[in-house]
Design an enzyme around this catalytic site. Sequence first.
Site, PDB file in Angstrom:
ATOM      1  N   GLY A  51      22.419  30.716  76.678  1.00  0.00           N
ATOM      2  CA  GLY A  51      21.480  29.872  77.397  1.00  0.00           C
ATOM      3  C   GLY A  51      20.262  30.009  76.543  1.00  0.00           C
ATOM      4  N   CYS A  52      19.372  29.073  76.563  1.00  0.00           N
ATOM      5  CA  CYS A  52      18.302  29.136  75.587  1.00  0.00           C
ATOM      6  C   CYS A  52      17.341  30.278  75.897  1.00  0.00           C
ATOM      7  CB  CYS A  52      17.623  27.793  75.564  1.00  0.00           C
ATOM      8  SG  CYS A  52      16.090  27.739  74.723  1.00  0.00           S
ATOM      9  N   GLN A  53      17.056  30.498  77.187  1.00  0.00           N
ATOM     10  CA  GLN A  53      16.033  31.487  77.520  1.00  0.00           C
ATOM     11  C   GLN A  53      16.586  32.798  78.038  1.00  0.00           C
ATOM     12  OE1 GLN A  53      12.488  30.414  79.403  1.00  0.00           O
ATOM     13  NE2 GLN A  53      12.468  28.355  78.606  1.00  0.00           N
ATOM     14  N   SER A  54      17.560  32.737  78.956  1.00  0.00           N
ATOM     15  CA  SER A  54      18.136  34.008  79.371  1.00  0.00           C
ATOM     16  C   SER A  54      19.607  34.011  78.994  1.00  0.00           C
ATOM     17  CB  SER A  54      17.933  34.253  80.866  1.00  0.00           C
ATOM     18  OG  SER A  54      18.715  33.385  81.633  1.00  0.00           O
ATOM     19  N   ALA A 119      18.123  26.252  81.415  1.00  0.00           N
ATOM     20  CA  ALA A 119      18.431  26.965  80.185  1.00  0.00           C
ATOM     21  C   ALA A 119      18.684  28.447  80.427  1.00  0.00           C
ATOM     22  CB  ALA A 119      17.304  26.783  79.172  1.00  0.00           C
TER      23      ALA A 119
END
Lengths: 139, 401
Positions: A51-54, A119
């Site tokens: 996932g992009c952030q987590s 994300a």
Amino acid sequence: MKSIQNIEEEIVEEFSMFDSWIDKYDYLIDLGKSLDILKDEFKIKENIIAGCQSQVWLHAENKNDTIEYHADSDAIMTKGIIALLIRVLSNQRPNDIIDAKLDFIKTIGLEEQLSQTRANGLKSMIKQMKIYALAYKHN
Amino acid sequence: MIDPKKSFPILETIVNENKLIYFDNAATTQKHHSVIDEITKFYNKENSNIHRGVHYLSQLSTKKFEESRVAVKNFINAKHNHEIIFTRGTTDSINLLASCYSKILKSGDEIIISEMEHHSNIVPWQMCCENTGAKLKIVPITELGELDLNEFKNLVSSKTKLVSITHISNSLGTINPIKKIINLSHENGAKVLIDGAQAAAHVNVDVQDLNVDYYCFSAHKLYGPTGVGVLYGKEDLLNHLPPYQGGGEMIQEVTFEKTTYACLPHKFEAGTPNIGGVIAFKKAIDFLAETKVETMKKHEDHLLNYATESLNNINGIRIIGTSKKKSAIISFTVENIHHYDLGLILDKMGVAIRTGHHCTQPVMKKFNIAGTSRVSFAYYNTTEEIDYFILALKKAIKMLS
Ligand SMILES: Cc1ncc(COP(=O)(O)O)c(C=O)c1O
């Protein structure tokens, strides 16, 4: 063994007691904190769901006719939802996992957590859980 | 002073029963009402394609389109109107230049960028180097989040053909000493592109005083519409660059044997541009020019200092980017708390912040972090909003600890 349907209903009932987002988020944070630790040996690149952030790590094992899931994330809110997904899908039979609609997420007002724009990898995590189920079924 | 908030209708938005506090201005600013009105007016009364028609509407839209070019020229004090090329945004401007340089660079040439660049000012040059065999050199940054100028002096040489550096870092807030960089580059015969995406609305830009060769920015970060950007280039340099995209508008004569290209700026403006956007952009520039960038900067500096101090008083907060020369952008991490969790909870309280790597992964790597939470201010923000944000942040930290 409780059915997926039963567990989803239980969760919906638990969440119906919260009347503010703060209570709901506090509960998710607690769930996140109490999620079983994922052993380091499973926190490997192959288990990462990007996932992009987590980030999310997912590991699955075949236990008799059922599948047991273990997962972790670096963000606590994401972990809270992971805890719910594991509670619903872990130790269930592959066919039931594949068919699970997981409507409870929407009912308890967390569907925004599954949107791609968040994300956080959760949407891909559900997909991956189902792919494991599909794979075990054909083994 | 009239309340600047009143001029930005979207700031009235209610988010989760709270008044919106918009602290994501480095990503995009909100739009001044005159910009919104102008877009509506354009499509209601003026829409027509430009530069081609003899009819009334085409004359009108062409005139207004060219008035925007003059407004941009005056805003950055360019010498000529035709030095202003309209693009889709900063990214498009950089790609335009990188694509032109792909046709003129050779193996052995060098391009210099820095460790604090936005991906938009990294990837096009990597592609350019791949196409030409030129080498990409990177100026490192210090612990404060400043360019290492000594290292820059070591890197720049007669092999350097282009230096492309950001004016202000979007993740660290650092205002770079671009005049020094431009002078050092020129001493070595290199041309300079400055990425002004984070600067044009926040510090005065005078391209002649800077003596910069190319300068680019996006309208949407200047209270203007999305889909519009600017590439400024010195007349002589733009004249000598090969054209970028082929198509309508950019030609002088087309035959199947040979096509000759139009003169500036049309040579670089193939196809129908975002006419309504460019025309409305003038209203944003008028707003900036009337309010004065210096006046806005003073207010934003005050917000920056106020917020920095407030954040430094919270246990466990680490500000990433601590240069003395900063624009109103603050990136921070909170010990043992993931930025994603923080962003979610602040959103519930109506505060819009940005979380993640901000398209500057090399900066995150340098500081050994996965991402940051970032607040960035604009002219319409207030210290009261910062007070509320700090309260919300403390509440979020408490929930997450
Ligand atoms: C420093 C910097 N350069 C380039 C860009 C890209 O701008 P745009 O997306 O408008 O093309 C941004 C936007 O975030 C930026 O902050």
